[in-house]
Each structure stands twice: as structure tokens, then as C-alpha cells.
Design a protein around this motif. Structure first.
Motif, short mmCIF file in Angstrom:
data_model
loop_
_atom_site.label_atom_id
_atom_site.label_comp_id
_atom_site.label_asym_id
_atom_site.label_seq_id
_atom_site.Cartn_x
_atom_site.Cartn_y
_atom_site.Cartn_z
N ALA A 1 59.25 103.41 -29.42
CA ALA A 1 60.01 104.06 -28.34
C ALA A 1 59.07 104.71 -27.33
N THR A 2 58.21 105.58 -27.81
CA THR A 2 57.22 106.25 -26.97
C THR A 2 56.23 106.97 -27.87
N VAL A 3 55.17 107.45 -27.26
CA VAL A 3 54.19 108.31 -27.94
C VAL A 3 54.06 109.56 -27.08
N VAL A 4 54.07 110.71 -27.72
CA VAL A 4 53.95 111.98 -27.00
C VAL A 4 52.73 112.73 -27.52
N HIS A 5 51.79 113.02 -26.61
CA HIS A 5 50.67 113.89 -26.95
C HIS A 5 51.12 115.30 -26.59
N HIS A 6 51.40 116.08 -27.62
CA HIS A 6 52.04 117.39 -27.47
C HIS A 6 51.05 118.49 -27.81
#
Length: 151
Positions: free
Chosen positions: A73-78
């Protein structure tokens, strides 16, 4: 010698039904209790992100996922408010085996289907960011980094 950068990897599962997503209301966890999140958890040593998604869905909402039906779906660098970096790998699926139920009542007060474009105000911001990026077809995004405020 300089310490190598370390980041926690989280895996999130977006279970979809028409235009809705399934959220879990956190309770008794000590982190963001009273806030909604996706079925999710930390990647364990020796585990693939796909295996983690399958495990978390089974442990939290009682369903079995076939890896063939999990879509990236997506990748989030948080960056958490406490300054801790995390990498969130989000998968989406509208196909599972079994009936959804709250499989962790000590950690979850309820399961709730909500329109993906109208998440509750008390949705964990990191979760909301991942769902938004997915809905906007963004493959990788940032969340919580200070420089974002100046853009």
C-alpha cells in the motif's frame, strides 16, 4: 566509532470493505489508548514483513490472510513525537479467510469499519498518514519530521 542508524519496523494491514477500512480502538496498551489504529505490530527478528502482516491480522482480528492477496500500500518513514524513527510498511487487502472479531480484547476496546476518507479524529496520526498516502497512491512518504512543517 559511529553507531549505525537503527529504526523500528512496523507492519500495518489495511483491511478494506468497499470504501471502508477496519480500525481497532486501542485500550490497555500504554500507548495511544483511546485512539484508533490498523491491525499492526512490530516486525520480529527473522520474520518477513509479509509474515508479520499475516501474523498481526490473525492475532488482532482473527482472520487468515493469503500472501497472494496482500498488496503493498505504502511505506511511511515516521518520526514519533518522542523523536524515535520508525518505518511503517502498509499492506492492503479486501480478501481474508474467517470472520473478523476482536481477538485481543485486553488491548482493543472495539473494531470499527469507517469510511477511508473520514477517519475518526482520534485516529493515530501515523495510521492516518499511511491510509492517506495509500488513498493518494503515494508509494513512500514522510510523517512527523520537523522539516515537513517548513515545506
Amino acid at each position: 566509532m559511529k553507531q549505525r542508524y537503527q529504526v523500528t519496523v512496523d507492519v500495518h494491514v489495511i483491511l478494506e470493505r468497499a470504501d471502508q477500512v477496519l480500525l481497532c480502538l486501542r485500550e490497555g496498551t500504554g500507548y495511544r489508548d483511546g485512539w484508533y489504529c490498523l491491525p499492526s505490530g512490530h516486525l520480529e527478528e527473522g520474520e518477513t514483513v509479509v509474515d508479520c502482516a499475516i501474523r498481526e491480522a490473525r492475532e488482532e482480528v482473527g482472520v487468515h490472510l493469503d500472501p497472494a492477496f496482500l498488496r503493498p500500500a505504502t511505506v511511511v518513514h515516521h518520526l514519533s513525537p518522542e523523536g524515535k524513527p520508525r518505518m511503517g510498511v502498509f499492506f492492503a487487502t479486501d480478501c481474508w479467510n474467517g470472520e473478523l472479531f476482536n481477538a485481543e480484547p485486553a488491548k482493543c476496546a472495539e473494531l470499527r469499519w469507517v469510511p477511508a476518507e473520514q477517519l475518526p479524529d482520534n485516529t493515530v496520526p501515523y495510521t492516518a498518514a499511511g491510509i492517506s498516502l495509500y488513498r493518494d497512491s503515494v508509494g513512500i512518504g514522510l510523517h512527523g519530521w520537523p522539516e515537513l512543517a517548513s515545506r
